[in-house]
Design an enzyme around this catalytic site. Structure first.
Site, short mmCIF file in Angstrom:
data_model
loop_
_atom_site.label_atom_id
_atom_site.label_comp_id
_atom_site.label_asym_id
_atom_site.label_seq_id
_atom_site.Cartn_x
_atom_site.Cartn_y
_atom_site.Cartn_z
N LYS A 1 -15.41 -90.13 -13.51
CA LYS A 1 -14.79 -88.80 -14.00
C LYS A 1 -15.74 -87.64 -13.67
O LYS A 1 -16.06 -87.41 -12.54
CB LYS A 1 -14.25 -88.73 -15.29
CG LYS A 1 -12.95 -89.51 -15.40
CD LYS A 1 -12.91 -90.86 -15.56
CE LYS A 1 -11.77 -91.67 -16.17
NZ LYS A 1 -11.81 -92.96 -16.08
N TYR B 1 -31.77 -107.69 -6.42
CA TYR B 1 -31.16 -108.14 -7.58
C TYR B 1 -31.61 -107.24 -8.67
O TYR B 1 -31.00 -107.04 -9.79
CB TYR B 1 -31.17 -109.62 -7.46
CG TYR B 1 -30.11 -110.42 -8.58
CD1 TYR B 1 -28.78 -110.48 -8.18
CD2 TYR B 1 -30.61 -110.36 -9.94
CE1 TYR B 1 -27.87 -110.95 -8.98
CE2 TYR B 1 -29.75 -110.62 -10.82
CZ TYR B 1 -28.41 -111.18 -10.41
OH TYR B 1 -27.33 -111.63 -11.40
N ASP C 1 -17.62 -91.13 -26.46
CA ASP C 1 -16.96 -91.52 -25.27
C ASP C 1 -17.23 -90.32 -24.46
O ASP C 1 -16.51 -89.17 -24.46
CB ASP C 1 -15.58 -91.74 -25.26
CG ASP C 1 -14.82 -92.14 -23.92
OD1 ASP C 1 -15.29 -91.70 -22.79
OD2 ASP C 1 -13.75 -92.77 -23.79
N ARG D 1 2.23 -90.67 -19.96
CA ARG D 1 1.12 -90.90 -21.02
C ARG D 1 2.16 -90.62 -22.32
O ARG D 1 2.18 -89.74 -23.13
CB ARG D 1 0.12 -89.52 -21.03
CG ARG D 1 -1.04 -89.76 -19.78
CD ARG D 1 -2.03 -90.74 -20.00
NE ARG D 1 -1.37 -92.07 -20.00
CZ ARG D 1 -2.41 -93.06 -19.88
NH1 ARG D 1 -3.60 -92.95 -19.95
NH2 ARG D 1 -1.93 -94.43 -19.93
N PHE E 1 -7.76 -93.98 -27.18
CA PHE E 1 -7.58 -94.12 -25.59
C PHE E 1 -7.07 -95.75 -25.37
O PHE E 1 -7.47 -96.72 -25.99
CB PHE E 1 -8.72 -93.50 -24.81
CG PHE E 1 -8.28 -93.78 -23.33
CD1 PHE E 1 -7.66 -92.63 -22.92
CD2 PHE E 1 -8.87 -94.69 -22.62
CE1 PHE E 1 -7.21 -92.75 -21.47
CE2 PHE E 1 -8.47 -94.78 -21.37
CZ PHE E 1 -7.79 -93.66 -20.76
N THR E 2 -6.25 -95.69 -24.30
CA THR E 2 -5.46 -96.90 -24.24
C THR E 2 -6.50 -98.26 -24.19
O THR E 2 -6.76 -99.06 -24.79
CB THR E 2 -4.79 -97.01 -22.96
OG1 THR E 2 -5.64 -96.48 -21.90
CG2 THR E 2 -3.70 -96.10 -22.94
N PHE F 1 1.48 -100.21 -19.54
CA PHE F 1 2.10 -99.10 -18.54
C PHE F 1 1.41 -99.44 -17.00
O PHE F 1 2.18 -98.78 -16.17
CB PHE F 1 1.35 -97.82 -18.99
CG PHE F 1 -0.15 -97.98 -19.36
CD1 PHE F 1 -0.68 -98.19 -20.43
CD2 PHE F 1 -0.88 -97.49 -18.38
CE1 PHE F 1 -2.09 -98.48 -20.67
CE2 PHE F 1 -2.43 -97.41 -18.31
CZ PHE F 1 -2.85 -98.00 -19.64
C1 P70 Z 1 -7.59 -91.98 -16.49
C2 P70 Z 1 -8.52 -92.97 -16.31
C3 P70 Z 1 -10.32 -93.90 -18.22
C4 P70 Z 1 -11.12 -93.86 -19.23
C5 P70 Z 1 -10.91 -92.46 -19.98
C6 P70 Z 1 -11.72 -92.44 -21.18
C7 P70 Z 1 -11.74 -91.01 -22.34
C8 P70 Z 1 -12.63 -94.31 -21.24
C9 P70 Z 1 -11.86 -94.87 -19.81
C10 P70 Z 1 -11.85 -96.05 -19.24
C11 P70 Z 1 -8.48 -94.72 -15.96
C12 P70 Z 1 -7.05 -95.03 -16.81
C13 P70 Z 1 -7.40 -96.04 -17.68
C14 P70 Z 1 -6.44 -96.48 -18.61
C15 P70 Z 1 -4.99 -96.02 -18.20
C16 P70 Z 1 -4.83 -95.31 -17.31
C17 P70 Z 1 -5.89 -94.67 -16.53
N1 P70 Z 1 -9.43 -93.09 -17.69
N2 P70 Z 1 -12.40 -93.45 -21.81
O1 P70 Z 1 -6.96 -91.96 -15.63
O2 P70 Z 1 -12.82 -95.94 -18.24
O3 P70 Z 1 -11.20 -96.41 -16.12
O4 P70 Z 1 -13.72 -96.43 -15.97
O5 P70 Z 1 -12.78 -98.27 -16.99
O6 P70 Z 1 -10.36 -91.49 -19.64
O7 P70 Z 1 -7.59 -91.39 -17.36
P1 P70 Z 1 -12.70 -96.88 -16.90
#
Ligand code: P70
Length: 470
Positions: A271, A85, A228, A395, A137-138, A462
């Site tokens: 990634k 742990y 990021d 997107r 970013f979303t 989405f």
């Molecule tokens: C994608 C994934 C995640 C992502 C990222 C960047 C530049 C942070 C994160 C979050 C997964 C995804 C996320 C939201 C919408 C669609 C797809 N991107 N910063 O496919 O990381 O997913 O590990 O929480 O691209 O691009 P995590």
């Protein structure tokens, strides 16, 4: 296909012979479906590729997140999990790998990127703050907004034009950043949210000169620069290829220099780092670190695992080292570029220059007859799935969500369908199949009629929205 004068991957890199720097030891069979099966599956999924079952997908280009193939060394590492742990041996290996390759002092593990985004946003943002970034970013923007900040896009204008050939379309526009600092005051800006590469712009890189200049400007105002780092390894390759003074420098050297102009980073390790799950946060400021380390135990787990198993941390520590190998990065980005060149050769509208992790089809030019409110990019993702079982991701307007103040759709300039390439998973033959299916959709583009949204969830719509064909 006659008359095409494509560069092989080897020619792209000035070598006579070149191939993926790995061989395949284990295979996972793919399942092909009939058009009738795909029609039924798409209907059941509400025309949203996130709601398809993976079993019904032939080539899965939904995302490069958590979908990479691990190496034999990483799988061997999984057997060395220390599942204590507290104080797992694998945590210390992970910490050392991040310190060595990214250069930050203090590390906090998290289960994935958004776990890290949540912690850093809650720790540094106060309600009423402003966060500038090189395009939204979303998940990143949502966590900043949930912590009480307003996000401001300060990326260069070229990033919003899919046909502009600027070599560093991820760059921050320093004039926009300076204007925001003037307008709201430095004390209202906890950090600049800098991403390399920029996902929503098409996987576009930031130059070393730009991050250096951002850092200088921010230092004058006492503002942190946070990175990021999700696809920063790919960003480093573009610097080696395109920026004066960096030709011949290794990915690892460039990565370390880039990070040295930032005060910390968050990471979706799913990634670049070649693992199926994982993430981390890193900072140089000890006080900030102590707050983060305290908060991680509330939301993720103890500060020596942060939501990961010991074996996950071991695979991640190994993945970090594999991720910065020059041959690996060239092969990865080279494969994306190969697909891009095929599509370009066939005059199919895509975001140019081709970025690091994906091809982004330009749905506005693909379907000029569809208004943005009819979800052209979502429509294209559905059509591509129907044609061949290839899964892609919207997107565009669906991803952009709504303005939190007015409640209206955000209408981004970029209306894109992303074909995201997992690392070390598909071959060049798969890329050919993908290109041919995109071409088939392009040839029948006039028959596409668009979608209406019938169900819309509150957060990150989405992922779970449902659509009906018009
Ligand atoms: C994608 C994934 C995640 C992502 C990222 C960047 C530049 C942070 C994160 C979050 C997964 C995804 C996320 C939201 C919408 C669609 C797809 N991107 N910063 O496919 O990381 O997913 O590990 O929480 O691209 O691009 P995590």
């Amino acid at each position: 296909m006659t008359g095409r004068s494509l560069h092989t991957m080897g020619q792209q890199h000035d070598r006579r012979s070149w191939a993926e720097p790995w061989k395949i030891k284990m295979v996972e069979p793919l399942r092909m479906t009939t058009r009738e099966q795909r029609e039924a599956a798409l209907r059941e999924a509400g025309h949203n590729t996130f709601l398809l079952r993976s079993e019904d997908v032939y080539i899965d280009l939904l995302t490069d997140s958590g979908t990479s193939a691990m190496s034999d060394r990483q799988w061997a590492g999984m057997m060395l999990g220390d599942e204590a742990y507290a104080g797992s041996r694998n945590y210390y290996r992970l910490e050392a790998a991040i310190q060595r390759f990214y250069g930050y002092r203090y590390i906090v593990p998290t289960h994935q990127g958004r776990g890290a985004e949540h912690l850093i946003s809650q720790t540094l943002i106060k309600p009423g703050d402003h966060v500038p970034g090189n395009m939204y970013f979303t998940t990143t923007r949502l966590h900043q907004e949930l912590a009480g900040a307003t996000f401001h896009d300060v990326i260069i204008d070229e990033a919003h034009d899919p046909q502009d050939l600027h070599p560093f379309k991820g760059n921050v526009d320093l004039a926009k950043l300076a204007a925001l600092i003037d307008e709201v005051g430095a004390e209202k800006i906890p950090y600049v949210s800098l991403a390399g590469t920029v996902n929503m712009a098409g996987g576009q890189p930031v130059s070393m000169a730009n991050v250096r200049a951002v850092k200088e400007l921010c230092d004058r105002h006492g503002i942190r620069v946070l990175l990021d780092a999700t696809r920063m390894v790919e960003n480093a390759l573009f610097i080696a290829e395109r920026e004066e003074g960096y030709a011949g420098r290794s990915i690892a050297e460039i990565l370390l220099e880039f990070c040295s102009y930032t005060d910390g980073a968050w990471m979706s390790a799913k990634k670049d780092h070649l693992v199926n799950i994982g993430g981390w946060l890193a900072v140089n400021d000890q006080t900030v670190f102590e707050e983060l380390r305290n908060l991680v135990v509330v939301y993720e787990g103890l500060h020596t695992y942060g939501g990961m198993a010991g074996r996950d941390m071991e695979a991640l520590a190994i993945g970090i080292e594999e991720a910065v190998q020059d041959d690996h990065v060239r092969s990865r980005v080279g494969q994306v570029r190969y697909l891009g060149e095929l599509l370009t050769e066939w005059d199919i509208p895509i975001v140019q220059p081709v970025g690091g992790h994906a091809i982004f089809l330009d749905a506005r030019r693909f379907y000029p007859h569809l208004a943005q409110d009819l979800f052209p990019a979502q429509t294209l993702a559905a059509e591509l799935y129907l044609d061949s079982g290839i899964r892609s991701m919207e997107r565009g307007i669906a991803s952009a969500g709504r303005n939190p103040v007015t409640g209206d759709h955000n209408r981004p300039k970029l209306e894109l369908t992303r074909l995201t390439i997992p690392r070390r998973v598909y071959t060049q033959a798969h890329m050919d199949v993908v290109a041919e299916s995109v071409k088939a959709c392009y040839d029948s583009r006039e028959s596409a009629r668009g979608l209406v949204m019938r169900y819309e969830p509150k957060y990150l719509r989405f992922f779970q929205a449902r659509f009906d064909p018009l």
